[in-house]
Write a protein that holds these residues in place. Structure first.
Motif, short mmCIF file in Angstrom:
data_model
loop_
_atom_site.label_atom_id
_atom_site.label_comp_id
_atom_site.label_asym_id
_atom_site.label_seq_id
_atom_site.Cartn_x
_atom_site.Cartn_y
_atom_site.Cartn_z
N TYR A 50 44.62 40.64 34.38
CA TYR A 50 43.69 40.55 35.04
C TYR A 50 44.11 42.64 35.11
CZ TYR A 50 44.07 36.52 37.89
OH TYR A 50 44.27 34.61 38.23
N ALA A 108 40.72 44.24 41.95
CA ALA A 108 41.60 43.14 40.73
C ALA A 108 39.87 42.46 39.71
CB ALA A 108 42.75 42.16 41.23
N LEU A 113 44.41 45.66 36.97
CA LEU A 113 44.05 46.44 38.28
C LEU A 113 43.86 47.69 38.32
CD1 LEU A 113 45.62 43.79 38.81
CD2 LEU A 113 47.12 45.00 40.31
N LEU A 171 42.39 49.21 46.22
CA LEU A 171 42.91 47.96 44.92
C LEU A 171 41.89 46.91 44.78
CD1 LEU A 171 45.06 47.88 42.56
CD2 LEU A 171 45.73 46.28 44.64
#
Length: 301
Positions: free
Chosen positions: A279, A245, A281, A243
């Motif tokens: 943000y 971000a 992601l 992940l």
């Protein structure tokens, strides 16, 4: 001093020592990590060592660390990213070469393998489109070569995410970044609205949980395939998911890795964000040998 005075002084000193010890023990009890709810940013620092065995954040150095964005600087803690070029053509693959040099301008050649690779490169355009997760090859002189195709004009951010041994022999995780410029007509895209689900090919990825400022909160991602049984997720680069971000505005970077095992079939991360704002992601996951990326917008108030 009389014997009585000496006794009183000894009693007072003993009381102070006991109080300090009790306070230390209480502090340890209050900050002890748990497996539920949120975690403090300090607790996540534990997950940086050793890499790949527990959920953890990448970044490190002055501008990184748990809950803090990285990748805003081309140089950090004495190490500098030196690309051979920063202007690229649109729609044509080129070999982008770069080095990581130390404070004496010597190329670094010793990198630790983290999540199956010694160097992870993330590329994203300034409007948070065109995400790529790539892995260059290094020659003996410390020059990394990255075949890179940037389809559209605009300014792109390139992040180099790696771990080295510093002069004291300690592991040092760093993320250094640089802007790449692709000439041509630039038409920025609008940031998609925040949503709890994302589509990629015939997969639907659902996100459960909400990132928080200053505390590490759980985020779970469930992957489903349209009209078919739940797909079997496969490890990719040593984990069930990766992940990234990126904060809108300055492109501050967080790279998060999940718990070692799936939780109820979902990929579980622990994520902290340093500020309010938007943000983007990017979740990499693998099914049947193919890696896909699901994209989400998260707005932190």
């Amino acid at each position: 001093m009389t014997d009585t005075g000496t006794l009183r002084l000894a009693t007072l000193v003993g009381a102070v020592v006991l109080a300090l010890l009790a306070g230390f023990a209480l502090g340890r009890a209050v900050t002890a990590p748990t497996n539920i709810g949120t975690r403090s940013a300090a607790e996540v620092d534990d997950h940086l060592h050793p890499p790949g065995t527990e959920p953890h954040l990448h970044g490190g150095g002055v501008n990184g660390g748990a809950g803090q964005v990285a990748g805003l600087s081309v140089s950090d803690t004495g190490y500098t990213l030196v690309p051979q070029r920063t202007q690229l053509p649109a729609g044509t693959q080129v070999d982008l070469r770069f080095q990581i040099v130390d404070s004496d301008q010597r190329p670094v050649t010793a990198f630790e393998v983290v999540h199956d690779k010694p160097m992870h490169v993330i590329v994203v355009r300034r409007d948070l489109t065109g995400y790529q997760h790539l892995h260059p090859q290094m020659s003996a002189d410390g020059t990394w070569t990255l075949p890179l195709l940037l389809a559209d004009a605009g300014t792109w951010r390139l992040y180099t995410d790696f771990t080295i041994r510093d002069t004291s022999g300690q592991s040092l995780a760093l993320t250094l970044g640089v802007d790449l410029v692709v000439a041509g007509h630039y038409q920025p895209g609008e940031l998609p609205a925040a949503a709890g689900a994302a589509r990629v090919d015939d997969f639907t990825v659902t996100m459960r949980g909400v990132p928080q400022q200053g505390a590490v909160a759980p985020l779970l991602f469930e992957v489903a395939r349209d009209g078919q049984p739940t797909p079997r997720l496969e490890p990719y680069l040593g984990a069930y998911g990766h992940l990234v971000a990126v904060r809108a505005g300055d492109l501050g970077y967080l790279h998060v890795h999940p718990e070692a095992e799936l939780v109820g079939g979902a990929i579980k991360f622990w994520l902290a964000v340093p500020s309010s704002g938007d943000y983007r992601l990017f979740l990499d996951f693998q099914v049947a040998g193919e890696v896909r990326t699901a994209e989400f917008t998260v707005t932190i108030r």
